[in-house]
Scaffold this motif. Structure first.
Motif, PDB file in Angstrom:
ATOM      1  N   ASP A  56       0.424  -1.504   0.323  1.00  0.00           N
ATOM      2  CA  ASP A  56      -0.135   0.122   0.107  1.00  0.00           C
ATOM      3  C   ASP A  56       0.817   1.339  -0.231  1.00  0.00           C
ATOM      4  OD1 ASP A  56      -2.456   1.097  -0.223  1.00  0.00           O
ATOM      5  OD2 ASP A  56      -2.244   1.617   2.155  1.00  0.00           O
ATOM      6  N   GLU A  57       0.827   2.325  -0.740  1.00  0.00           N
ATOM      7  CA  GLU A  57       1.277   3.972  -0.008  1.00  0.00           C
ATOM      8  C   GLU A  57       2.164   3.286  -1.453  1.00  0.00           C
ATOM      9  OE1 GLU A  57       0.153   6.461   0.389  1.00  0.00           O
ATOM     10  OE2 GLU A  57      -1.661   5.806   2.132  1.00  0.00           O
ATOM     11  N   ALA A  58       2.498   2.542  -2.095  1.00  0.00           N
ATOM     12  CA  ALA A  58       3.506   2.537  -2.930  1.00  0.00           C
ATOM     13  C   ALA A  58       4.440   3.459  -4.025  1.00  0.00           C
ATOM     14  CB  ALA A  58       3.150   1.820  -3.805  1.00  0.00           C
ATOM     15  N   GLN A  59       3.838   4.803  -3.921  1.00  0.00           N
ATOM     16  CA  GLN A  59       4.075   6.162  -4.504  1.00  0.00           C
ATOM     17  C   GLN A  59       5.086   6.583  -3.366  1.00  0.00           C
ATOM     18  OE1 GLN A  59       1.358   5.949  -3.027  1.00  0.00           O
ATOM     19  NE2 GLN A  59       1.426   7.936  -1.340  1.00  0.00           N
ATOM     20  N   ASN A  60       5.080   5.930  -1.758  1.00  0.00           N
ATOM     21  CA  ASN A  60       5.941   6.669  -0.771  1.00  0.00           C
ATOM     22  C   ASN A  60       7.556   5.483  -1.164  1.00  0.00           C
ATOM     23  OD1 ASN A  60       5.427   8.774  -0.930  1.00  0.00           O
ATOM     24  ND2 ASN A  60       3.708   8.159   0.557  1.00  0.00           N
ATOM     25  N   THR A  61       8.124   4.424  -2.362  1.00  0.00           N
ATOM     26  CA  THR A  61       8.598   3.284  -2.137  1.00  0.00           C
ATOM     27  C   THR A  61       9.804   4.447  -2.782  1.00  0.00           C
ATOM     28  OG1 THR A  61       8.454   2.355  -4.250  1.00  0.00           O
ATOM     29  CG2 THR A  61       7.210   1.628  -1.927  1.00  0.00           C
ATOM     30  N   THR A  62      11.337   4.184  -2.289  1.00  0.00           N
ATOM     31  CA  THR A  62      12.474   4.361  -3.476  1.00  0.00           C
ATOM     32  C   THR A  62      11.854   3.327  -5.040  1.00  0.00           C
ATOM     33  OG1 THR A  62      13.736   2.908  -1.946  1.00  0.00           O
ATOM     34  CG2 THR A  62      13.431   5.165  -1.260  1.00  0.00           C
ATOM     35  N   GLU A  63      13.311   3.780  -5.360  1.00  0.00           N
ATOM     36  CA  GLU A  63      13.408   2.719  -6.923  1.00  0.00           C
ATOM     37  C   GLU A  63      13.989   1.167  -6.131  1.00  0.00           C
ATOM     38  OE1 GLU A  63      15.319   4.615  -9.038  1.00  0.00           O
ATOM     39  OE2 GLU A  63      14.054   6.472  -9.775  1.00  0.00           O
ATOM     40  N   ALA A  64      14.621   1.508  -5.471  1.00  0.00           N
ATOM     41  CA  ALA A  64      15.543   0.535  -4.651  1.00  0.00           C
ATOM     42  C   ALA A  64      14.411  -0.431  -4.017  1.00  0.00           C
ATOM     43  CB  ALA A  64      17.022   1.050  -3.615  1.00  0.00           C
ATOM     44  N   GLN A  65      13.819   0.424  -2.774  1.00  0.00           N
ATOM     45  CA  GLN A  65      12.659  -0.561  -2.367  1.00  0.00           C
ATOM     46  C   GLN A  65      11.544  -1.697  -3.338  1.00  0.00           C
ATOM     47  OE1 GLN A  65      11.098   2.379   0.346  1.00  0.00           O
ATOM     48  NE2 GLN A  65      12.270   1.530   1.955  1.00  0.00           N
ATOM     49  N   MET A  66      11.405  -0.389  -4.087  1.00  0.00           N
ATOM     50  CA  MET A  66      10.484  -1.519  -5.486  1.00  0.00           C
ATOM     51  C   MET A  66      10.952  -2.558  -5.772  1.00  0.00           C
ATOM     52  SD  MET A  66       6.847  -0.960  -6.471  1.00  0.00           S
ATOM     53  CE  MET A  66       6.720  -0.176  -5.902  1.00  0.00           C
ATOM     54  N   LYS A  67      11.768  -2.084  -6.066  1.00  0.00           N
ATOM     55  CA  LYS A  67      12.871  -3.321  -7.025  1.00  0.00           C
ATOM     56  C   LYS A  67      12.180  -4.423  -6.145  1.00  0.00           C
ATOM     57  CE  LYS A  67      16.810  -4.883  -8.842  1.00  0.00           C
ATOM     58  NZ  LYS A  67      18.782  -4.828  -9.139  1.00  0.00           N
ATOM     59  N   MET A  68      13.078  -4.253  -4.541  1.00  0.00           N
ATOM     60  CA  MET A  68      13.659  -5.046  -3.820  1.00  0.00           C
ATOM     61  C   MET A  68      12.203  -6.072  -3.396  1.00  0.00           C
ATOM     62  SD  MET A  68      12.378  -5.702  -0.747  1.00  0.00           S
ATOM     63  CE  MET A  68      12.537  -3.935   0.654  1.00  0.00           C
TER      64      MET A  68
END
Length: 331
Positions: A234-246
């Motif tokens: 949830d609230e994925a707009q607040n992930t960093t690029e590295a967090q999203m890839k992880m």
């Protein structure tokens, strides 16, 4: 001036007019150029002919909705009144496919409230990874949680994992009172709220104690492989690029992943880019991944929320804090 008189079935006036004529007043507000009067089963309207045609078409749609579902909410009424003929036809075709997702606490019926929410349901049934992107109040998270609970009840998955980045906490967690759970609960509360609508409190506590349902900040996902699970970011707009890839690479066997977010509510520091925006650009060519875009028409909170979102969109596109149209339109 032209006049139209519509004869309603005996069971319909109370449902169309609403308690103390609440719905009738809403209809009148949408047609200020018409004089609308209701006497028993007869609904009369007088005014310019082209507006009367639109009025009659929307009343017929309301009647069709009532015949199909036996009731209509204020939100559904508003949606019909502001829609075009093409949008209303689409709503009817979409609503024909609507079905109850599950029965929540005290028999609460959980189902899609808008065509785009139904698209999320259809997408999850066909794809193992779904991105649902849209403004606040469109039911992205609630629909995803309902799908997760249904999958658990139907034994399609063994556990539910709900996560979101605790960006608002930043590096200040150590200064907040309480243990780690108490510090993080405020950032995860929307997920608890959705679950409590669908699972009795005692059972939810048991599920969480046994790990069947897990709610944790995104940082806790690192190093895990998520098998046989329905996982919601949830609230994925607040992930960093590295967090999203992880996160995306945590997907294990027999898993469903739903990623929800809102481009207009990015809370990351200015020097960090949103992992959601990057991910949508990267995965758009992967046909097995579905993307559903929701908009202001899907807002199911108070009717003022839709108006607030519209005004913010106007404000942001003046350049004060401009949202890149390419980021929004790319999906």
């Amino acid at each position: 001036m032209t006049e139209k008189a519509l004869e309603l079935e005996k069971s319909l006036p109370g449902k169309i007019y609403g308690t103390n004529n609440k719905y009738l007043n809403i209809i009148q507000a949408h047609f200020p150029a018409l004089k609308i009067t209701a006497r028993g089963n007869e609904l009369r309207a007088s005014g310019p002919e082209e507006i009367l045609i639109d009025f009659e078409s929307k009343i017929e749609h309301i009647i069709t909705h009532l015949e199909r579902f036996q009731s209509i909410s204020e939100h559904q009424l508003e949606r019909i009144l502001v829609s075009s003929a093409e949008e209303r036809n689409k709503m009817l075709s979409e609503s024909a496919r609507e079905k109850v997702l599950l029965y929540g606490v005290n028999g609460h019926i959980v189902k899609a409230q808008t065509p785009n929410q139904q698209k999320i349901i259809d997408a999850v049934e066909k794809s193992d990874m779904v991105f649902a992107v849209g403004p606040a109040g469109t039911g992205k998270t609630y629909t995803a949680v309902a799908l997760a609970v249904r999958a658990l009840k139907n034994k399609q998955v063994k556990r539910i994992i709900l996560t979101r980045p605790a960006v608002e906490a930043g590096e200040n967690l150590g200064f907040l009172p309480g243990d780690l759970k108490e510090k993080l609960d405020p950032y995860l509360q929307p997920l608890y709220d959705a679950l409590l609508d669908m699972i009795p409190h005692e059972k939810l506590v048991m599920y969480m104690e046994t790990g069947v349902i897990q709610i944790a900040p995104l940082a806790f996902m690192r190093g895990r492989t998520l098998d046989n699970a329905f996982v919601i970011l949830d609230e994925a707009q607040n992930t960093t690029e590295a967090q999203m890839k992880m996160f995306l690479t945590r997907m294990g066997r027999s898993a469903k992943f739903v990623i929800t977010g809102d481009f207009t509510q990015i809370d990351l520091p200015k020097n960090q880019k949103s992992g959601l925006i990057q991910a949508l650009k990267i995965v758009k060519e992967i046909k097995e991944i579905a993307v559903v875009k929701l908009d202001e028409m899907d807002v199911i909170r108070h009717k003022l929320v839709k108006k607030i979102i519209n005004e913010y969109n106007k404000y942001e596109h003046t350049g004060i804090r401009k949202v890149n149209p390419e980021d929004i339109n790319m999906i």
